[in-house]
Design a protein around this motif. Structure first.
Motif, short mmCIF file in Angstrom:
data_model
loop_
_atom_site.label_atom_id
_atom_site.label_comp_id
_atom_site.label_asym_id
_atom_site.label_seq_id
_atom_site.Cartn_x
_atom_site.Cartn_y
_atom_site.Cartn_z
N CYS A 29 0.83 -1.21 0.00
CA CYS A 29 0.00 0.00 0.00
C CYS A 29 0.86 1.25 0.00
CB CYS A 29 -0.92 0.00 1.22
SG CYS A 29 -2.15 -1.34 1.21
N ALA A 30 1.96 1.23 0.75
CA ALA A 30 2.85 2.39 0.80
C ALA A 30 3.49 2.64 -0.56
CB ALA A 30 3.93 2.19 1.86
N ILE A 31 3.86 1.55 -1.25
CA ILE A 31 4.47 1.70 -2.58
C ILE A 31 3.44 2.24 -3.57
CG2 ILE A 31 5.51 0.43 -4.50
CD1 ILE A 31 6.75 -1.44 -2.49
N ASN A 32 2.21 1.72 -3.50
CA ASN A 32 1.16 2.23 -4.40
C ASN A 32 0.89 3.71 -4.15
OD1 ASN A 32 0.88 -0.31 -5.52
ND2 ASN A 32 -0.78 -0.91 -4.14
N SER A 33 0.87 4.09 -2.88
CA SER A 33 0.66 5.50 -2.54
C SER A 33 1.83 6.35 -3.03
CB SER A 33 0.51 5.63 -1.03
OG SER A 33 0.39 6.99 -0.66
N PHE A 34 3.04 5.82 -2.96
CA PHE A 34 4.22 6.54 -3.42
C PHE A 34 4.14 6.76 -4.94
CE2 PHE A 34 8.71 6.40 -4.88
CZ PHE A 34 9.17 7.53 -4.22
N VAL A 35 3.75 5.72 -5.67
CA VAL A 35 3.62 5.83 -7.13
C VAL A 35 2.53 6.83 -7.49
CG1 VAL A 35 3.00 4.57 -9.22
CG2 VAL A 35 4.53 3.51 -7.55
N ASP A 36 1.38 6.73 -6.85
CA ASP A 36 0.29 7.66 -7.14
C ASP A 36 0.70 9.11 -6.82
OD1 ASP A 36 -1.24 5.51 -7.87
OD2 ASP A 36 -2.24 5.33 -5.92
N GLY A 37 1.46 9.28 -5.74
CA GLY A 37 1.88 10.62 -5.37
C GLY A 37 2.80 11.25 -6.41
N ILE A 38 3.71 10.46 -6.98
CA ILE A 38 4.62 11.00 -8.00
C ILE A 38 3.84 11.37 -9.26
CG2 ILE A 38 6.51 10.39 -9.55
CD1 ILE A 38 7.80 8.88 -7.29
N VAL A 39 2.93 10.50 -9.68
CA VAL A 39 2.14 10.78 -10.89
C VAL A 39 1.30 12.03 -10.71
CG1 VAL A 39 0.38 9.90 -12.44
CG2 VAL A 39 2.15 8.36 -11.59
N GLU A 40 0.63 12.12 -9.56
CA GLU A 40 -0.22 13.29 -9.31
C GLU A 40 0.59 14.57 -9.20
OE1 GLU A 40 -2.40 12.33 -5.84
OE2 GLU A 40 -3.58 10.72 -6.79
N SER A 41 1.74 14.50 -8.53
CA SER A 41 2.55 15.71 -8.37
C SER A 41 3.15 16.15 -9.69
CB SER A 41 3.66 15.46 -7.34
OG SER A 41 4.53 14.42 -7.78
N TYR A 42 3.46 15.22 -10.59
CA TYR A 42 4.00 15.60 -11.90
C TYR A 42 2.96 16.34 -12.72
CZ TYR A 42 6.48 15.33 -16.34
OH TYR A 42 7.11 15.65 -17.51
N VAL A 43 1.72 15.91 -12.62
CA VAL A 43 0.64 16.55 -13.38
C VAL A 43 0.22 17.87 -12.75
CG1 VAL A 43 -1.71 16.25 -14.22
CG2 VAL A 43 -0.15 14.31 -14.21
N SER A 44 0.31 17.96 -11.42
CA SER A 44 -0.16 19.15 -10.72
C SER A 44 0.78 20.34 -10.97
CB SER A 44 -0.23 18.87 -9.22
OG SER A 44 -0.53 20.05 -8.51
#
Length: 575
Positions: free
Chosen positions: A55-70
């Motif tokens: 779950c922590a890894i999935n959250s880490f991946v989602d965070g990078i994708v979202e921050s790149y787009v934001s």
């Protein structure tokens, strides 16, 4: 799974996500982001997460994708700015010069080959074509203007006629190809210099012939104002955020206590805006320093330009006929100066492109978010009536529980004197401006910034507790590592640990010892045995051979050794 393989797998997952979103993202940049963010204390991954917590890894991946787009994510904006400065080779004048020249030669290659392909037996029509193509080549070679401008081509033709006539053009095609190219380059430099000189000054044809000096003056004026505006805007927002943080916390170096109402983690939201504007200001400063050095070179080259123009004027004054060997070198020199000024203008253009990229990465939405955060935290500061108080050493002790692989010696390369090191350590990363500097470490050339002399006194007295906590605060924050340019030191240390990982199994080739006896071949001359007595025996053996050696010519002739290279012997026939 080893740490580096887990991070590589995370990078591949992120790249697949970007492919699904139809985003063209550089893979090398994603590796850089993953390696750096994984070490961040707030947004990163603990080492246990890589093996256990999906779950922590999935959250880490989602965070990078979202921050790149934001567009308002400060950490990702810092990483993009750092990446622009790492990969933006346009800051290097020599690199820009080489790139433009290479691109220019590739574009002119077809025209040069076309000029060199004319046969030795050219007709009048072919010579006219050759003459016209030479005009285009000269205009394009020295960026005199648009090669399609018929007025400019006419001026170039007049200058070309004054250097090379019809008979000389016929001789030109009789030269070898490599001689033709060399002559064409010299001819272009001379004719280009003539066109430049004829259109110099206020009477020049500015509508048709380019005036590089005027272009540089306009470019310098616009670039200087743009840099000043961007630097002032970044400095203003940085000081605004720091002033707001300074109002909400109070550090007493006499009592060694810190008093605050708004929780420090809330202040970190505002601190990220301080970091992004400080990061932008430092990147702009690097570009501006490169621009200032180019401006100096422009001034030097302009003086050379004015000097050679004055020299040509003096040479042409009161003379009706001048030897070409006397005047042509000046025209060649003015062409070279013109080319240098073109290169400097290209460098100014590239620096402006990098500046615009940095400004795009910090849009107006971030400024609005910073102002809204300041207003929100000030209102919260008023609502909280009971302040909290804590000791300096207690706050420093909190950081001892964290771990980092960052090397303390790397701090010598960082520019940390602009911010108070003690405040940064006690508050776990809050940046406030420094007013005094101290070199607290005797065996390292590190200059620390501090608020005042009382802060410096406390830091000197508690240096042993302060310095490990200071190191962990910086190396456990991706934003601070980027701001102080310690990201490469962190990532290289990580990769270094991974490369030297020993294999679980290894083949071993063994051999019994070999004692050399009467073997004088080169391969067995050294390091052939571990027993020293073998060397003694070999030395005695060689001495005995030396004693028995003869120098008698009769002996050599008797045994057929003197002219052995010239002799042949029939093989003996056995019955």
């Amino acid at each position: 799974m080893p740490r580096h393989r887990a991070l590589e797998e995370i990078g591949r997952r992120i790249m697949k996500r970007f492919e699904q979103l139809d985003l063209d993202v550089e893979e090398e940049f994603i590796i850089f982001v993953v390696q750096l963010l994984a070490r961040d204390l707030r947004r990163g991954l603990l080492k246990s997460d890589l093996n256990k917590h999906t779950c922590a890894i999935n959250s880490f991946v989602d965070g990078i994708v979202e921050s790149y787009v934001s567009p308002v994510d400060c950490t990702m904006a810092n990483m993009k700015m750092s990446w622009v400065m790492k990969k933006g080779r346009g800051i290097d004048l020599q690199y820009v010069k080489e790139q433009y020249e290479e691109r220019f030669l590739n574009e002119l290659k077809l025209l040069i080959d076309d000029i060199l392909q004319y046969p030795e037996t050219c007709s009048k029509a072919q010579l006219d074509q050759l003459f016209a193509k030479m005009q285009v080549f000269i205009v394009a070679c020295y960026n005199l203007g648009c090669p399609k401008n018929h007025v400019l081509l006419k001026l170039t033709a007049q200058a070309l006629n004054s250097v090379i006539g019809r008979s000389d053009l016929q001789k030109y095609v009789l030269k070898k190809k490599y001689h033709r190219l060399e002559y064409l380059q010299r001819l272009a430099a001379t004719v280009g210099g003539i066109v430049i000189y004829n259109n110099d000054g206020p009477d020049g044809d500015r509508e048709n012939v380019r005036y590089i000096v005027g272009d540089l003056e306009m470019a310098q004026k616009n670039t200087s104002s743009a840099f000043q505006l961007a630097l002032d805007g970044a400095a203003k927002m940085q000081s605004l955020c720091q002033a707001a943080i300074d109002e909400m916390i109070y550090l007493d170096p006499k009592d060694t206590t810190m008093t605050y109402r708004v929780p420090l983690e809330h202040l970190q939201r505002l601190n990220q805006f301080t970091i992004i504007y400080a990061m932008q200001q430092r990147c702009l400063d690097a570009l501006h320093r490169s621009y200032e050095s180019t401006v100096y070179l422009i001034e030097v080259e302009r003086k050379r330009y004015e000097c050679v123009v004055a020299k040509i004027n003096d040479t042409l004054a009161m003379r009706t006929a001048i030897d070409s060997e006397l005047i042509f070198p000046h025209f060649v020199y003015i062409s070279q100066v013109w080319s240098n000024l073109n290169n400097f203008l290209n460098h100014v253009v590239e620096l402006n492109k990098l500046r615009e990229q940095l400004e795009i990465l910090v849009p107006a939405q971030i400024k609005d978010a910073a102002e809204a955060t300041i207003a929100e935290l000030k209102a919260l500061h008023k609502r909280i009536k009971v302040p909290q108080k804590t000791k300096f050493l207690d706050r420093i002790a909190v950081m001892t529980d964290y771990h980092t692989d960052g090397n303390f010696c790397s701090l010598a390369q960082a520019d940390i004197k602009d911010f108070c090191a003690l405040t940064l350590t006690i508050t776990n990363g809050l940046l406030l401006p420094a007013k005094v500097t101290r070199k607290l470490c005797m065996n390292m050339d590190i200059t620390f910034g501090l608020r005042d002399h009382m802060y410096a006194r406390f830091t000197e007295l508690c240096f042993e507790q302060f310095i490990p906590a200071f190191r962990k605060v910086i190396f456990n924050s991706a934003n601070l590592a980027l701001l102080f340019k310690l990201d490469e030191a962190l990532i290289s240390h990580e990769l270094q640990d991974l490369i030297v990982e020993p294999p679980k199994q290894k083949d071993f080739a063994g051999q019994t010892e070999m004692v050399v006896t009467n073997d004088l071949s080169a391969s067995n001359w050294i390091n052939v045995t571990w027993n020293v007595w073998d060397y003694h025996r070999e030395t005695i053996h060689m001495a005995e051979i030396r004693k028995r050696q003869t120098h008698d010519a009769q002996t050599k002739i008797s045994y057929g050794q003197r002219n052995a290279q010239n002799q042949t012997y029939n093989t003996r026939q056995h019955k």
